[in-house]
Design an enzyme around this catalytic site. Sequence first.
Site, mmCIF file in Angstrom:
data_model
loop_
_atom_site.group_PDB
_atom_site.id
_atom_site.type_symbol
_atom_site.label_atom_id
_atom_site.label_comp_id
_atom_site.label_asym_id
_atom_site.label_seq_id
_atom_site.Cartn_x
_atom_site.Cartn_y
_atom_site.Cartn_z
ATOM 1 N N GLN A 55 39.162 47.167 33.779
ATOM 2 C CA GLN A 55 37.891 46.550 34.440
ATOM 3 C C GLN A 55 37.676 46.318 36.247
ATOM 4 O O GLN A 55 38.010 47.249 36.679
ATOM 5 C CB GLN A 55 38.259 44.818 34.993
ATOM 6 C CG GLN A 55 40.419 44.441 35.341
ATOM 7 C CD GLN A 55 40.841 43.679 35.221
ATOM 8 O OE1 GLN A 55 41.115 43.437 36.132
ATOM 9 N NE2 GLN A 55 41.337 43.454 34.132
ATOM 10 N N HIS A 97 35.736 44.318 39.755
ATOM 11 C CA HIS A 97 35.193 43.422 40.751
ATOM 12 C C HIS A 97 34.327 43.798 41.759
ATOM 13 O O HIS A 97 34.471 44.565 42.392
ATOM 14 C CB HIS A 97 36.734 43.122 41.293
ATOM 15 C CG HIS A 97 38.099 42.155 40.898
ATOM 16 N ND1 HIS A 97 38.043 42.147 39.833
ATOM 17 C CD2 HIS A 97 39.375 43.224 40.613
ATOM 18 C CE1 HIS A 97 39.597 41.699 38.823
ATOM 19 N NE2 HIS A 97 39.712 42.956 39.835
ATOM 20 N N GLU A 114 41.730 43.778 46.573
ATOM 21 C CA GLU A 114 43.009 43.367 46.184
ATOM 22 C C GLU A 114 44.193 44.035 46.415
ATOM 23 O O GLU A 114 43.308 45.268 46.741
ATOM 24 C CB GLU A 114 43.740 42.814 45.165
ATOM 25 C CG GLU A 114 43.103 43.693 43.719
ATOM 26 C CD GLU A 114 42.904 43.790 42.063
ATOM 27 O OE1 GLU A 114 43.904 42.357 41.509
ATOM 28 O OE2 GLU A 114 42.323 43.836 41.702
ATOM 29 N N HIS A 136 39.760 50.027 37.352
ATOM 30 C CA HIS A 136 41.604 49.129 37.488
ATOM 31 C C HIS A 136 41.639 49.253 35.998
ATOM 32 O O HIS A 136 41.200 47.962 35.676
ATOM 33 C CB HIS A 136 41.675 48.593 38.602
ATOM 34 C CG HIS A 136 41.471 47.523 38.768
ATOM 35 N ND1 HIS A 136 40.163 47.137 39.687
ATOM 36 C CD2 HIS A 136 42.586 46.661 38.393
ATOM 37 C CE1 HIS A 136 40.056 45.925 39.720
ATOM 38 N NE2 HIS A 136 41.155 44.939 38.959
ATOM 39 N N ARG A 147 34.931 42.860 32.690
ATOM 40 C CA ARG A 147 36.085 43.253 31.526
ATOM 41 C C ARG A 147 34.612 45.114 30.996
ATOM 42 O O ARG A 147 34.253 44.821 30.349
ATOM 43 C CB ARG A 147 36.361 42.841 30.286
ATOM 44 C CG ARG A 147 37.942 43.614 30.227
ATOM 45 C CD ARG A 147 38.193 42.027 28.825
ATOM 46 N NE ARG A 147 38.351 40.977 29.173
ATOM 47 C CZ ARG A 147 37.954 39.939 29.450
ATOM 48 N NH1 ARG A 147 37.113 39.306 28.460
ATOM 49 N NH2 ARG A 147 38.301 38.671 29.836
#
Length: 311
Positions: free
Chosen positions: A97, A99, A116, A174, A194
């Site tokens: 996936q 972001h 993150e 990642h 995804r």
Amino acid sequence: MAVYRLEPAKKSTIWGGRRLIEEYGKNFDGDNLAETWELSAHPDGASVVASGEYAGLTLPEYIKKAGAGVLGCNCAKFEDFPILIKLIDAKDNLSVQVHPDNAYAREHENQYGKTEMWYVIDAIPGSALCYGCSRTVSREEFRRRIADGTLGDVMNMVAVKKGDIFFIEAGCVHAIGGGILLAEIQQNSNVTYRVYDYGRKGVDGKERTLHIDRALDVATLAKPREDYNFGRHIGACGCFVVDLYCVKDEEIAGEVTEDSFLSLLIVAGNGYVINDGARTDVKAGDSLFLPAKSGAYSLGGNMTVIATTIP
């Protein structure tokens, strides 16, 4: 001021395990508990104040009732609560996936983007995760490899062990591998694109939705950065600063100033937090919120603690 315990929002998925239930004592009736959102003001799952005068309020309700001052001056620049902290138990592989960054997420999803970081609490021998690509990959090749099931051939797979730390900027492709238990500190977002999911089916019996076009809009199809330098911190960006405290033999002291609240997540062991003359006993899996201007505090016992503030 007070030290507030938080009760997390709980999430079950097809890849989740039971370690958060069996080892961390999280109260959950489902077959698996994949994620606990330990510090969350997100509408998809807010944590709840579990102690003190505001017990029973969600984190957003507490902030509204107590006033934005509990967040600290550094939070004033954010339109929404800036971060989300999770515990994640991956019994099986998560999807590959990516972001988006803030600009793309605001335009297309009406949320923050998602940078993150991960702190690996535990990993079974042989565990690995996907962290970027093994080489630069064109959009055309990336799309083709998704279609023919060979995407793994160009993913950068990294063996992991307890204590490893990974910083994942928005755009980095990642995936957490099976057998890994970790803490995730992220921007306050629930946007995930995804791109590959091993042909798995969800609870509805259908293959889970892929978001290939939007993923390709935002993905950095190259090797991950290796030049991060966070100084004395284990991770930092414009939304969070994260420190790791290994408490043993001697107390560790700090101060919660007017600049930011302090989040404490106990990831191993047990001990105590002292603030304003009061002692709060804690154990692995506990999540605490100390409002801005809480003043001096100390950590004691034998435990590993992730401390997060807003820069």
